[in-house]
Design a protein around this motif. Structure first.
Motif, PDB file in Angstrom:
ATOM      1  N   LEU A  57      11.195  -7.302  -4.388  1.00 58.19           N
ATOM      2  CA  LEU A  57      10.391  -8.502  -4.137  1.00 58.19           C
ATOM      3  C   LEU A  57      10.578  -9.016  -2.711  1.00 58.19           C
ATOM      4  O   LEU A  57       9.636  -9.545  -2.117  1.00 58.19           O
ATOM      5  CB  LEU A  57      10.724  -9.592  -5.151  1.00 58.19           C
ATOM      6  CG  LEU A  57      10.261  -9.308  -6.577  1.00 58.19           C
ATOM      7  CD1 LEU A  57      10.825 -10.351  -7.534  1.00 58.19           C
ATOM      8  CD2 LEU A  57       8.738  -9.267  -6.653  1.00 58.19           C
ATOM      9  N   ALA A  58      11.757  -8.826  -2.148  1.00 62.63           N
ATOM     10  CA  ALA A  58      12.011  -9.263  -0.775  1.00 62.63           C
ATOM     11  C   ALA A  58      11.160  -8.495   0.233  1.00 62.63           C
ATOM     12  O   ALA A  58      10.896  -8.991   1.335  1.00 62.63           O
ATOM     13  CB  ALA A  58      13.494  -9.101  -0.447  1.00 62.63           C
ATOM     14  N   LEU A  59      10.701  -7.303  -0.142  1.00 58.06           N
ATOM     15  CA  LEU A  59       9.867  -6.494   0.759  1.00 58.06           C
ATOM     16  C   LEU A  59       8.464  -7.064   0.930  1.00 58.06           C
ATOM     17  O   LEU A  59       7.733  -6.638   1.814  1.00 58.06           O
ATOM     18  CB  LEU A  59       9.770  -5.057   0.231  1.00 58.06           C
ATOM     19  CG  LEU A  59      11.074  -4.282   0.143  1.00 58.06           C
ATOM     20  CD1 LEU A  59      10.837  -2.947  -0.552  1.00 58.06           C
ATOM     21  CD2 LEU A  59      11.660  -4.067   1.534  1.00 58.06           C
ATOM     22  N   TYR A  60       8.075  -8.012   0.093  1.00 55.17           N
ATOM     23  CA  TYR A  60       6.723  -8.564   0.119  1.00 55.17           C
ATOM     24  C   TYR A  60       6.548  -9.688   1.132  1.00 55.17           C
ATOM     25  O   TYR A  60       5.432 -10.123   1.367  1.00 55.17           O
ATOM     26  CB  TYR A  60       6.334  -9.081  -1.272  1.00 55.17           C
ATOM     27  CG  TYR A  60       5.984  -7.997  -2.247  1.00 55.17           C
ATOM     28  CD1 TYR A  60       4.664  -7.667  -2.505  1.00 55.17           C
ATOM     29  CD2 TYR A  60       6.975  -7.295  -2.918  1.00 55.17           C
ATOM     30  CE1 TYR A  60       4.340  -6.660  -3.402  1.00 55.17           C
ATOM     31  CE2 TYR A  60       6.654  -6.294  -3.821  1.00 55.17           C
ATOM     32  CZ  TYR A  60       5.348  -5.987  -4.053  1.00 55.17           C
ATOM     33  OH  TYR A  60       5.025  -4.992  -4.942  1.00 55.17           O
ATOM     34  N   GLY A  61       7.607 -10.194   1.734  1.00 58.98           N
ATOM     35  CA  GLY A  61       7.491 -11.376   2.587  1.00 58.98           C
ATOM     36  C   GLY A  61       7.540 -11.073   4.071  1.00 58.98           C
ATOM     37  O   GLY A  61       8.164 -10.117   4.503  1.00 58.98           O
ATOM     38  N   GLY A  62       6.867 -11.887   4.852  1.00 59.19           N
ATOM     39  CA  GLY A  62       6.928 -11.805   6.302  1.00 59.19           C
ATOM     40  C   GLY A  62       5.925 -10.836   6.912  1.00 59.19           C
ATOM     41  O   GLY A  62       5.297 -10.040   6.230  1.00 59.19           O
ATOM     42  N   MET A  63       5.794 -10.956   8.231  1.00 61.62           N
ATOM     43  CA  MET A  63       4.881 -10.073   8.955  1.00 61.62           C
ATOM     44  C   MET A  63       5.422  -8.649   8.953  1.00 61.62           C
ATOM     45  O   MET A  63       6.620  -8.428   9.063  1.00 61.62           O
ATOM     46  CB  MET A  63       4.710 -10.570  10.385  1.00 61.62           C
ATOM     47  CG  MET A  63       3.901 -11.846  10.459  1.00 61.62           C
ATOM     48  SD  MET A  63       3.684 -12.485  12.136  1.00 61.62           S
ATOM     49  CE  MET A  63       3.180 -11.081  13.047  1.00 61.62           C
ATOM     50  N   GLY A  64       4.540  -7.696   8.818  1.00 63.78           N
ATOM     51  CA  GLY A  64       4.935  -6.297   8.800  1.00 63.78           C
ATOM     52  C   GLY A  64       5.592  -5.885   7.498  1.00 63.78           C
ATOM     53  O   GLY A  64       6.229  -4.850   7.430  1.00 63.78           O
ATOM     54  N   SER A  65       5.408  -6.688   6.481  1.00 61.39           N
ATOM     55  CA  SER A  65       6.035  -6.417   5.195  1.00 61.39           C
ATOM     56  C   SER A  65       5.221  -5.411   4.387  1.00 61.39           C
ATOM     57  O   SER A  65       4.131  -5.000   4.779  1.00 61.39           O
ATOM     58  CB  SER A  65       6.175  -7.718   4.396  1.00 61.39           C
ATOM     59  OG  SER A  65       4.899  -8.176   3.987  1.00 61.39           O
ATOM     60  N   PHE A  66       5.759  -5.060   3.235  1.00 66.72           N
ATOM     61  CA  PHE A  66       5.074  -4.150   2.332  1.00 66.72           C
ATOM     62  C   PHE A  66       3.713  -4.700   1.926  1.00 66.72           C
ATOM     63  O   PHE A  66       2.766  -3.939   1.740  1.00 66.72           O
ATOM     64  CB  PHE A  66       5.953  -3.891   1.115  1.00 66.72           C
ATOM     65  CG  PHE A  66       5.356  -2.961   0.110  1.00 66.72           C
ATOM     66  CD1 PHE A  66       4.926  -1.695   0.478  1.00 66.72           C
ATOM     67  CD2 PHE A  66       5.221  -3.349  -1.201  1.00 66.72           C
ATOM     68  CE1 PHE A  66       4.372  -0.833  -0.457  1.00 66.72           C
ATOM     69  CE2 PHE A  66       4.671  -2.492  -2.143  1.00 66.72           C
ATOM     70  CZ  PHE A  66       4.244  -1.239  -1.768  1.00 66.72           C
ATOM     71  N   ALA A  67       3.597  -6.012   1.830  1.00 62.82           N
ATOM     72  CA  ALA A  67       2.321  -6.636   1.456  1.00 62.82           C
ATOM     73  C   ALA A  67       1.240  -6.371   2.507  1.00 62.82           C
ATOM     74  O   ALA A  67       0.056  -6.379   2.192  1.00 62.82           O
ATOM     75  CB  ALA A  67       2.505  -8.132   1.242  1.00 62.82           C
ATOM     76  N   ASP A  68       1.643  -6.129   3.744  1.00 61.03           N
ATOM     77  CA  ASP A  68       0.701  -5.907   4.845  1.00 61.03           C
ATOM     78  C   ASP A  68       0.356  -4.438   5.068  1.00 61.03           C
ATOM     79  O   ASP A  68      -0.516  -4.128   5.869  1.00 61.03           O
ATOM     80  CB  ASP A  68       1.282  -6.450   6.159  1.00 61.03           C
ATOM     81  CG  ASP A  68       1.483  -7.938   6.145  1.00 61.03           C
ATOM     82  OD1 ASP A  68       0.803  -8.632   5.373  1.00 61.03           O
ATOM     83  OD2 ASP A  68       2.342  -8.428   6.910  1.00 61.03           O
ATOM     84  N   LEU A  69       1.041  -3.550   4.386  1.00 62.31           N
ATOM     85  CA  LEU A  69       0.870  -2.111   4.634  1.00 62.31           C
ATOM     86  C   LEU A  69      -0.545  -1.652   4.311  1.00 62.31           C
ATOM     87  O   LEU A  69      -1.087  -1.959   3.257  1.00 62.31           O
ATOM     88  CB  LEU A  69       1.868  -1.313   3.779  1.00 62.31           C
ATOM     89  CG  LEU A  69       1.819   0.203   3.934  1.00 62.31           C
ATOM     90  CD1 LEU A  69       2.180   0.617   5.357  1.00 62.31           C
ATOM     91  CD2 LEU A  69       2.746   0.856   2.929  1.00 62.31           C
ATOM     92  N   VAL A  70      -1.122  -0.924   5.253  1.00 56.11           N
ATOM     93  CA  VAL A  70      -2.439  -0.300   5.086  1.00 56.11           C
ATOM     94  C   VAL A  70      -2.262   1.174   5.434  1.00 56.11           C
ATOM     95  O   VAL A  70      -1.636   1.519   6.425  1.00 56.11           O
ATOM     96  CB  VAL A  70      -3.484  -0.946   6.028  1.00 56.11           C
ATOM     97  CG1 VAL A  70      -4.820  -0.219   5.937  1.00 56.11           C
ATOM     98  CG2 VAL A  70      -3.641  -2.419   5.734  1.00 56.11           C
ATOM     99  N   LEU A  71      -2.810   2.037   4.601  1.00 54.80           N
ATOM    100  CA  LEU A  71      -2.727   3.473   4.839  1.00 54.80           C
ATOM    101  C   LEU A  71      -3.916   3.913   5.678  1.00 54.80           C
ATOM    102  O   LEU A  71      -5.056   3.575   5.372  1.00 54.80           O
ATOM    103  CB  LEU A  71      -2.720   4.231   3.510  1.00 54.80           C
ATOM    104  CG  LEU A  71      -1.588   3.881   2.561  1.00 54.80           C
ATOM    105  CD1 LEU A  71      -1.790   4.566   1.226  1.00 54.80           C
ATOM    106  CD2 LEU A  71      -0.247   4.232   3.163  1.00 54.80           C
ATOM    107  N   MET A  72      -3.658   4.641   6.710  1.00 54.31           N
ATOM    108  CA  MET A  72      -4.714   5.181   7.557  1.00 54.31           C
ATOM    109  C   MET A  72      -4.956   6.618   7.130  1.00 54.31           C
ATOM    110  O   MET A  72      -4.095   7.472   7.329  1.00 54.31           O
ATOM    111  CB  MET A  72      -4.316   5.131   9.026  1.00 54.31           C
ATOM    112  CG  MET A  72      -4.009   3.767   9.518  1.00 54.31           C
ATOM    113  SD  MET A  72      -5.515   2.775   9.495  1.00 54.31           S
ATOM    114  CE  MET A  72      -4.942   1.338  10.342  1.00 54.31           C
ATOM    115  N   THR A  73      -6.076   6.879   6.496  1.00 58.29           N
ATOM    116  CA  THR A  73      -6.351   8.223   6.007  1.00 58.29           C
ATOM    117  C   THR A  73      -7.711   8.694   6.481  1.00 58.29           C
ATOM    118  O   THR A  73      -8.558   7.898   6.870  1.00 58.29           O
ATOM    119  CB  THR A  73      -6.323   8.272   4.469  1.00 58.29           C
ATOM    120  OG1 THR A  73      -7.357   7.430   3.982  1.00 58.29           O
ATOM    121  CG2 THR A  73      -4.983   7.814   3.921  1.00 58.29           C
ATOM    122  N   SER A  74      -7.895   9.985   6.414  1.00 57.35           N
ATOM    123  CA  SER A  74      -9.187  10.565   6.776  1.00 57.35           C
ATOM    124  C   SER A  74      -9.746  11.349   5.593  1.00 57.35           C
ATOM    125  O   SER A  74     -10.354  12.395   5.768  1.00 57.35           O
ATOM    126  CB  SER A  74      -9.030  11.465   8.001  1.00 57.35           C
ATOM    127  OG  SER A  74      -8.108  12.492   7.718  1.00 57.35           O
TER     128      SER A  74
END
Length: 100
Positions: A57-74
């Motif tokens: 749950l701690a990974l979800y907070g703050g800038m650059g956190s898991f909540a902000d992760l976007v996968l760049m795919t082709s």
């Protein structure tokens, strides 16, 4: 849901996330969720699983956190990996909250 069932759900979700992230080039995050799942699975009692859930749950907070992760795919449908990530991210949050 019992602690055993909640722990199992958490572990399964961590493993699914790890596999999805690794398949999409995010080995750093994949390793994090593999470790959290293993910690919860190997914990001696529910306290260790709760600690792993709290760390998740701690990974979800703050800038650059898991909540902000976007996968760049082709891939053919570039939205699918991120949509699956969002579903897994939500499932992990529910599983971690259930353990706490």
């Amino acid at each position: 849901m019992s602690d055993v069932e909640a722990t199992q759900q958490f572990v399964e979700t961590c493993r699914a996330l790890s596999q999805h992230l690794a398949a999409n080039g995010r080995d750093d995050w994949a390793a994090t969720f593999e470790r959290l799942g293993s910690r919860a699975e190997d914990a001696d009692g529910s306290a260790g699983a709760r600690e792993a859930a709290s760390d998740a749950l701690a990974l979800y907070g703050g800038m650059g956190s898991f909540a902000d992760l976007v996968l760049m795919t082709s891939t053919a449908d570039p939205r699918e990996p991120d949509e699956r990530l969002d579903r897994l991210r939500s499932a992990l949050h529910r599983a971690a909250v259930a353990l706490r």
